[in-house]
Scaffold this motif. Structure first.
Motif, PDB file in Angstrom:
ATOM      1  N   SER A   1       1.064  -1.251  -0.166  1.00 23.74           N
ATOM      2  CA  SER A   1      -0.081  -0.104   0.112  1.00 23.74           C
ATOM      3  C   SER A   1       1.012   1.163   0.075  1.00 23.74           C
ATOM      4  N   PRO A   2       0.361   2.570  -0.388  1.00 22.75           N
ATOM      5  CA  PRO A   2       1.186   3.581  -0.442  1.00 22.75           C
ATOM      6  C   PRO A   2       1.242   3.967   1.018  1.00 22.75           C
ATOM      7  N   VAL A   3       2.480   4.777   1.100  1.00 26.52           N
ATOM      8  CA  VAL A   3       2.802   5.196   2.287  1.00 26.52           C
ATOM      9  C   VAL A   3       1.949   6.256   3.043  1.00 26.52           C
ATOM     10  N   HIS A   4       1.585   6.120   4.204  1.00 25.92           N
ATOM     11  CA  HIS A   4       0.610   7.067   5.021  1.00 25.92           C
ATOM     12  C   HIS A   4       1.164   7.272   6.507  1.00 25.92           C
ATOM     13  N   ILE A   5       0.733   8.209   6.927  1.00 29.62           N
ATOM     14  CA  ILE A   5       1.214   8.710   8.414  1.00 29.62           C
ATOM     15  C   ILE A   5       0.091   7.776   9.546  1.00 29.62           C
ATOM     16  N   LEU A   6       0.730   6.989  10.077  1.00 30.31           N
ATOM     17  CA  LEU A   6       0.137   6.433  11.209  1.00 30.31           C
ATOM     18  C   LEU A   6      -0.367   7.300  12.517  1.00 30.31           C
ATOM     19  N   SER A   7       0.690   8.055  12.841  1.00 33.36           N
ATOM     20  CA  SER A   7       0.386   9.079  13.994  1.00 33.36           C
ATOM     21  C   SER A   7       1.339  10.152  13.804  1.00 33.36           C
ATOM     22  N   PRO A   8       1.168  11.389  14.149  1.00 31.89           N
ATOM     23  CA  PRO A   8      -0.365  11.715  14.449  1.00 31.89           C
ATOM     24  C   PRO A   8      -1.389  11.926  13.363  1.00 31.89           C
ATOM     25  N   GLN A   9      -2.513  11.824  13.578  1.00 35.92           N
ATOM     26  CA  GLN A   9      -3.811  11.847  12.463  1.00 35.92           C
ATOM     27  C   GLN A   9      -4.164  13.393  12.653  1.00 35.92           C
ATOM     28  N   ASP A  10      -4.081  14.076  13.671  1.00 36.13           N
ATOM     29  CA  ASP A  10      -4.690  15.504  13.652  1.00 36.13           C
ATOM     30  C   ASP A  10      -3.397  16.421  14.153  1.00 36.13           C
ATOM     31  N   LYS A  11      -3.381  17.737  13.931  1.00 35.56           N
ATOM     32  CA  LYS A  11      -2.447  18.638  14.455  1.00 35.56           C
ATOM     33  C   LYS A  11      -2.235  18.480  16.046  1.00 35.56           C
TER      34      LYS A  11
ATOM     35  N   VAL B   1      10.547  16.279  21.858  1.00 36.94           N
ATOM     36  CA  VAL B   1      10.528  15.304  21.053  1.00 36.94           C
ATOM     37  C   VAL B   1       9.494  15.142  20.067  1.00 36.94           C
ATOM     38  N   LEU B   2       9.328  15.269  18.642  1.00 36.84           N
ATOM     39  CA  LEU B   2       8.296  15.451  18.014  1.00 36.84           C
ATOM     40  C   LEU B   2       8.686  14.074  17.153  1.00 36.84           C
ATOM     41  N   THR B   3       7.323  13.245  17.284  1.00 38.02           N
ATOM     42  CA  THR B   3       7.514  11.798  16.551  1.00 38.02           C
ATOM     43  C   THR B   3       6.243  11.890  15.609  1.00 38.02           C
ATOM     44  N   CYS B   4       6.809  11.466  14.410  1.00 36.45           N
ATOM     45  CA  CYS B   4       5.808  11.317  13.281  1.00 36.45           C
ATOM     46  C   CYS B   4       6.090   9.586  12.812  1.00 36.45           C
ATOM     47  N   GLU B   5       5.040   8.812  13.053  1.00 37.05           N
ATOM     48  CA  GLU B   5       5.221   7.518  12.383  1.00 37.05           C
ATOM     49  C   GLU B   5       4.657   7.087  11.116  1.00 37.05           C
ATOM     50  N   LEU B   6       5.249   6.531  10.358  1.00 30.65           N
ATOM     51  CA  LEU B   6       4.696   6.296   8.783  1.00 30.65           C
ATOM     52  C   LEU B   6       4.627   4.763   8.830  1.00 30.65           C
ATOM     53  N   SER B   7       3.787   4.623   7.699  1.00 28.86           N
ATOM     54  CA  SER B   7       3.432   3.345   7.574  1.00 28.86           C
ATOM     55  C   SER B   7       4.339   2.251   6.849  1.00 28.86           C
ATOM     56  N   ARG B   8       5.636   2.761   6.344  1.00 34.29           N
ATOM     57  CA  ARG B   8       6.640   2.091   5.860  1.00 34.29           C
ATOM     58  C   ARG B   8       7.826   2.119   6.456  1.00 34.29           C
ATOM     59  N   VAL B   9       8.778   1.237   6.456  1.00 32.25           N
ATOM     60  CA  VAL B   9       9.720   1.215   7.229  1.00 32.25           C
ATOM     61  C   VAL B   9      11.093   1.580   6.531  1.00 32.25           C
ATOM     62  N   ASP B  10      11.578   2.666   7.315  1.00 27.92           N
ATOM     63  CA  ASP B  10      12.844   3.483   6.651  1.00 27.92           C
ATOM     64  C   ASP B  10      12.335   4.215   5.427  1.00 27.92           C
ATOM     65  N   PHE B  11      11.083   4.880   5.367  1.00 28.31           N
ATOM     66  CA  PHE B  11      10.895   5.633   4.356  1.00 28.31           C
ATOM     67  C   PHE B  11      11.177   7.119   4.457  1.00 28.31           C
ATOM     68  N   PRO B  12      11.729   7.847   3.587  1.00 30.60           N
ATOM     69  CA  PRO B  12      12.376   9.020   3.926  1.00 30.60           C
ATOM     70  C   PRO B  12      11.289  10.140   4.155  1.00 30.60           C
ATOM     71  N   ALA B  13      11.479  11.168   5.034  1.00 31.36           N
ATOM     72  CA  ALA B  13      10.646  12.182   5.461  1.00 31.36           C
ATOM     73  C   ALA B  13      11.254  13.400   5.638  1.00 31.36           C
ATOM     74  N   SER B  14      10.830  14.591   5.403  1.00 33.74           N
ATOM     75  CA  SER B  14      11.523  15.922   5.963  1.00 33.74           C
ATOM     76  C   SER B  14      11.032  16.711   7.179  1.00 33.74           C
ATOM     77  N   TRP B  15      11.680  17.501   7.710  1.00 29.13           N
ATOM     78  CA  TRP B  15      11.001  18.412   8.751  1.00 29.13           C
ATOM     79  C   TRP B  15      11.232  19.870   8.438  1.00 29.13           C
ATOM     80  N   TYR B  16      10.255  20.462   8.774  1.00 31.25           N
ATOM     81  CA  TYR B  16       9.803  22.066   8.529  1.00 31.25           C
ATOM     82  C   TYR B  16       9.588  22.739   9.815  1.00 31.25           C
TER      83      TYR B  16
END
Length: 612
Positions: free
Chosen positions: A300-310, A322-337
């Motif tokens: 399945s395509p990657v999606h954010i498991l948590s958090p779902q809301d702001k 500590v800000l944590t974002c959990e994705l549905s794919r292991v070791d999938f890249p993401a960027s912080w802003y």
């Protein structure tokens, strides 16, 4: 030994005590000790003591010239220096209590091991010979072959036969056994049963296998927990997986796997599973346990498991964020802003990726770190609103209103403790903020804030406040003038005493730190063994331990321009006192105590402040 009696009375000498105690007396523990003393006069009352402390009257008796002290069933606590005193005469003995040595019990005999039933062992033995007189038990211990440690299994009161099942051991293995006898007097040597027995604990499923769903290319981990440490076998679609090697492979793929066991937990790790492995059946088997679960491969395509809301978060300065974002794919890249700009890593901002979780860490957050943070991947984002603010200041002490009473020229110190060393505070007096000057000092030391009045005057009294943030500490300061330093005595004191008696002249002041000067007939006194000067809180004393005729005279306790006067008269013998004493302040009646005491018209709570 218990019930025996040691009685001692000897040594005839001159004096009120005719027959004295011996120099020392040895008594076994549990015996009765009787000490006898004969006095010259009949019916006199003596005093028994041990190491300076009076002994209870229940242990003492007297008849005519004889005085007895009875200590039944002595223990080591009764040992010490026992003294009989009569007037100025006394006799002493050193009472020594000897302990009775007890031997430990003997070991059990005829210890045998029988391996009758499967996964059990039967142990038998006979009581020691001779049988101990005191109560005893048998202690059974086990040792796994190859180990040096013995572990207790049971404590048994009666000899006979004991069956040890496999459930009594923690892990499968060969075990040896030994037994000993234990009583209050010690433990016997161990008796080791000949041979060893192989025992296997019965396992139960604590946490079973669960269906595992992973994405293509990820590792699939199956785990279960058993009730005891035991070996087991893993199966993939009915095919046994070898566990004697760290890693292996199975199937046409081939599919690589790894088998692990950590104590009670068993794990099977299928490495980098593919879509064709979906639906595989994983099984586990060991004595008493059979379990299985299925493997499902997801695409399945990657999606954010948590958090779902702001997420809105508030921190205080120096907190770890500590800000944590959990994705549905292991070791999938993401960027912080932050506020629309991509962040750059530094010592104050760290970005980490651990499997599915992406973290942004602020080790020590500051106020300027506040803002809108975003974790962005494949057109989807998770949002965090972070607010960093200074922590509020709290007053730790005092928690209640403080009232301070002082006299003119005293140093007054008001102390307020806050929960942060760098927290600012403000001092107020009668609603006006206090400014530091020669008459008012403001001090700061760690979490403590102080307002100091070095030489307080009545005009500086009032209501003070220590303000820290939204909290306040309240102080009420009252400064009064001192009209008189000496509280007692208010008039001249006359003391009549007999030579060698103890005389105490007492003067009570209004402040504990005030210093006084003692004089006799106009000359300042010098402290010596025959004349003691004592200071206790607000009380000052001049003590004559054994007054002499030459100690008669006029004594003064002086402070500033004030003084308390004491007239001391020492005679060789008692003289009757005229009850119509001309002194209007004090009336003295002398009897024959060891220490002279004055009784006056002062109230009872003030009488002890005068001369003794």
């Amino acid at each position: 030994m218990r019930g025996r009696v040691r009685t001692v009375a000897n040594v005839t000498v001159k004096g009120p005590i005719l027959k004295r105690l011996p120099r020392k007396l040895d008594v076994f523990e549990g015996e009765n000790a009787v000490l006898l003393v004969e006095t010259r006069e009949a019916g006199v009352e003596g005093r028994w003591s041990r190491d300076g402390e009076d002994l209870p009257a229940t242990c003492q008796s007297s008849s005519g010239h004889m005085h007895a002290l009875v200590l039944p069933g002595v223990t080591r606590e009764d040992a010490g220096e026992v003294t009989f005193s009569l007037g100025n005469s006394r006799t002493t003995t050193l009472l020594r209590v000897k302990c009775i040595k007890h031997n430990p019990p003997g070991p059990p005999v005829l210890a045998e091991m029988f391996k009758g039933h499967r996964n059990t062992v039967l142990l038998t033995w006979k009581p020691p010979d001779p049988t101990p007189e005191t109560p005893f038990i048998y202690r059974l211990e086990r040792q796994e072959v190859g180990s040096e440690d013995w572990v207790q299994c049971f404590s048994i009161e009666k000899a006979g036969a004991v069956e040890v099942p496999g459930d009594c051991v923690p892990t499968e293995g060969d075990y040896r056994f030994r037994v000993c006898t234990v009583s209050e007097h010690g433990r016997s040597p161990h008796v080791v049963f000949h041979g060893s027995a192989h025992l296997v604990p019965t396992a139960h499923l604590v946490a079973g296998l669960e269906e595992v769903q992973v994405y293509d290319g990820e590792d699939a981990v199956f785990s279960l927990d058993l009730s005891t440490v035991i070996q087991g076998t893993w199966f993939l679609n009915g095919e046994e997986l070898k566990s004697n090697e760290p890693e292996g492979q199975v199937g046409p793929g081939p599919l690589r796997y790894r088998v692990e066991q950590h104590g009670l937990q068993h794990r099977l790790i299928l490495q980098a599973v593919r879509h064709q492995d979906s639906g595989a059946l994983i099984g586990f088997s060991c004595p008493g346990v059979q379990d299985s679960a299925a493997l499902t491969i997801q695409e399945s395509p990657v999606h954010i498991l948590s958090p779902q809301d702001k997420v809105s978060l508030t921190f205080t300065t120096s907190d770890r964020v500590v800000l944590t974002c959990e994705l549905s794919r292991v070791d999938f890249p993401a960027s912080w802003y932050k506020d629309g700009q991509q962040v750059e890593e530094s010592e104050s901002l760290v970005v980490k990726m651990d499997g599915r979780k992406h973290r942004l860490i602020l080790p020590e957050a500051q106020v300027q770190d506040s803002g809108e943070f975003e974790c962005r991947t494949e057109g989807i984002s998770a949002f965090f609103s972070v607010t960093v603010q200074d922590p509020p200041v709290h007053i730790v002490a005092p928690r209640e209103h403080v009232f301070v009473h002082a006299i003119t020229s005293e140093c007054v110190m008001l102390t307020c403790e806050v929960d942060r060393e760098d927290a600012p505070v403000h001092w107020f007096k009668d609603g006006q903020e206090v400014e530091e000057s020669d008459f008012v000092l403001l001090e700061s030391e760690g979490p403590h804030r102080r307002l100091v009045l070095p030489s307080a005057q009545p005009s500086v009294g009032g209501e003070f406040q220590c303000v820290a943030g939204d909290e306040r500490a309240y102080f009420t300061v009252t400064i009064t003038d001192v009209s008189s330093w000496i509280v007692y005595p208010s008039g001249k004191v006359y003391v009549a005493a007999v030579r060698l008696e103890r005389v105490v002249l007492t003067c009570e002041l209004c402040r504990p730190w005030a210093e006084v000067r003692w004089t006799k007939d106009g000359e300042e006194v010098v402290e010596s063994p025959a004349l003691l000067l004592q200071k206790e809180d607000t009380v000052r004393r001049l003590v004559l331990p054994a007054v002499q005729l030459e100690d008669s005279g006029e004594y003064l306790c002086e402070i500033d321009d004030e003084s308390a006067s004491f007239t001391v008269t020492v005679t060789e013998s008692y003289q009757s006192q005229d009850s119509s004493n001309n002194n209007p302040e004090l009336c003295i009646l002398l009897k024959k105590p060891k220490t002279r005491r004055l009784w006056s018209r002062f109230p009872p709570w003030r009488r002890t402040a005068g001369a003794e």
